[in-house]
Structure formats: C-alpha cells, structure tokens
Write a protein that holds these residues in place. Structure first.
Motif: not given
Ligand code: C2O
Length: 335
Positions: A170-173, A231-234, A249-251
C-alpha cells in the motif's frame, strides 16, 4: 534573519543523537572523521561511458542478482569499523538523518530529511555505495524497486512478515491494513502515484521539499510529495511492526541495515529523474547557493573521505549511471 550560507557537517564533533521516538542512539565512526583528509569531489570532465545501468528488481536475470548479492556479502563480512562494511554504510545514513553532526559554526543539527536535501543526499549516498559494491565484485550495479529478496546477503530478519510477497504494498500505508484485493490495491497505487508525481508536484518545492537553510532560524519541516509517500510509507510498510520503531526499515537510524533500503532508494532516485523529464523546463533546479553548495561526506571505493556538493548530484549521467527505462503505468492513471 535568513541565513543563506550553504550547510555542511561539523565533522570535528560527531555525537550521540536521537531516534524518531527520541531514544538515544550512536552511529559515529570509531575514528574521528575530523582526522581524515577531506578530498573535494570532482565530476569527471567527460561523462563516464558506458553508463552503469540500474535495472528494475522484477525484471532481473539471476546473474545480475548473484553479482550484487555477492558484493553485499563481502560488505557484510568486513570488520564493522571498516568504512566499506555494511554496518558503516548503514550508519552513514544514521549520521545524516538523526543529527549526529551539528552544522558548521552552529548549535543546530544537520539533518537532511523532510527538506530539499532529501533527493541529492540520497543520490550521493547511493553513488558511493554503488562504487564500493562495484570495486569488490566487477560490474555491480544497483537494482531498483523494492525487490524483497530473501536470498543470502539480501535477507533481513527485521521485515514485517505479513507484508512479504505476494502481498501488494500500500503506497500510502498509514499503519493500517486496508484489506484491499491485489488488483484493487494496484489501481489505488497508480492513481496515488499520479498525484505524487504530477498533479500534486507541479512546483519544485512541492516535489523536492522545503528550503532548509542554515541555523535554527532556517529550520523547515516539509517533505516533498515523494519523500512523504511512497518513500516514508514504504519504509514503514517493510519494517517489522513488532519492533518499537518498526526497525529496520521503519526507523531512520536502522533503515539502511536492510538491503531492501538500497533498492527502495534507487527507485526513489529514479522517480526524481522521471519527474524532471515530465516537468521539462517547468522544473528548473533551485539556484540558491544555500542548496547547490551544501555538502555531504562519504568514503569512496578507494577509502578517500570525499566531500560532495549538491550541485554535483544533479545529473546521473555525469555520475556515470542511468536507469533502465520501464513503462510508467501511473502516468495514465489520472483520476
Ligand atoms: Cu534517508 Cu529512505 O530515508
């Protein structure tokens, strides 16, 4: 009180910094960068040829992937204090995103995200990373798109298990599962990309991010459309949801420890080139010296400590690489 000096890191005092959740972290190199001789980066007078062509992860032959994987394995096998080691490479990202350096002559931190330094910094980072990969394993070029390789050195144990293939990202996760079917999700993604690349990005500042300048006064917090999402969402989508900050990846402080980071960022870098093509002359580069002359430091493949300026990061061909062209289905997805 607008300060128009270009930014640079105060290399003489790398210090502890904070994660996104304000926990202390430390990613400084073991030896002070200040002790290193800084070499000024110079673009070659004649563009290198042939170009290194970065290829899309979903179309790769196994030979290409095997070479790349071997080069990553070599990086991972180096002692962790070696500038080419995978951990030091990842920490280089940590240095410039969590604020391990102050800006020169300032008490303000130097952080490159959420501003007009986002695209050029990551381009320079990948450029040196790719050259290091290529020096250990002949003809290694980065691949782009979020190839979720789980083989060997490409694997990471810190990924969200529920998002592994064949799940469609979901690119807008927004940290919530939408429960969409794959075809549905793909259609939503295409329309979203059209917005982020075209209708929502008709001006340089909208696409590139806000004009961060020197000192606390110059602080701005405004990512461009693509930095914000995908970018941020992925990043968040890939990182393990059970970890406190969705590491890796999330930080920011751990993101580049996942090899998927480099494919993700090559794709983001490619989108910068695509946007410039779509916008043509409507997307001139910023002309401020506070952008063009801002500099970052990286180790190159010969272990030289190099300072590169934003102005040297504007043309991939001059840096010796290109992206293999693929269709842009989102370009026809105007809602
Ligand atoms: Cu510097 Cu993808 O974050």
């Amino acid at each position: 009180n607008h300060d128009n000096r270009p930014l640079a890191a105060n290399l003489s005092a790398c210090h502890a910094s904070l994660t996104d959740a304000d926990r202390p972290t430390y990613c400084c190199p073991p030896r002070r960068d200040a002790d290193q001789i800084v070499v000024e980066f110079q673009l070659p007078e004649i563009a290198p040829s042939p170009l290194r062509v970065r290829r899309p992860a979903h179309l790769l032959d196994s030979d290409y992937v095997a070479k790349y994987e071997k080069a990553v394995a070599i990086m991972k096998s180096l002692p962790s204090d070696h500038p080419h080691s995978f951990l030091r490479q990842a920490n280089n990202h940590c240095l410039y995103c969590t604020g391990s350096y102050n800006q020169v002559n300032s008490t303000s931190l130097f952080k490159i995200h959420r501003s007009w330094f986002f695209f050029p910094w990551h381009r320079a980072f990948l450029y040196f990373h790719e050259r290091i990969l290529g020096s250990s394993s002949a003809t290694t070029h980065l691949l782009y798109r979020i190839g979720f390789y789980t083989r060997g050195a490409f694997n990471s144990t810190q990924r969200e298990p529920g998002h592994l293939p064949p799940h469609v990202a979901d690119l807008n996760y927004q940290r919530e599962e939408t429960g969409r079917k794959p075809e549905e999700q793909m259609a939503v993604n295409l329309a979203f990309m059209y917005h982020q690349m075209v209708s929502g990005a008709r001006k340089a500042e909208l696409f590139m991010g806000c004009k961060l300048t020197a000192g606390a006064e110059g602080g701005c917090d405004g990512p461009g459309t693509i930095e914000d999402a995908p970018h941020n969402t992925v990043h968040e989508w890939v990182g393990n949801g059970l970890n406190p900050e969705r590491e890796y990846m999330g930080a920011f402080y751990t993101a580049a420890r996942d090899p998927a980071f480099y494919a993700h960022h090559a794709n983001i870098d490619r989108l910068w080139t695509v946007w410039r093509k779509i916008m043509d002359s409507a997307a001139p580069d910023f002309t401020e010296s506070s952008w063009l002359d801002t500099s970052f430091t990286f180790y190159d493949e010969n272990l030289r400590f190099v300072r590169i300026k934003v102005r040297d990061c504007l043309d991939p061909a001059k840096l010796g690489y290109a992206y293999e062209n693929i269709d842009l289905p989102w370009l026809n997805a105007r809602p």
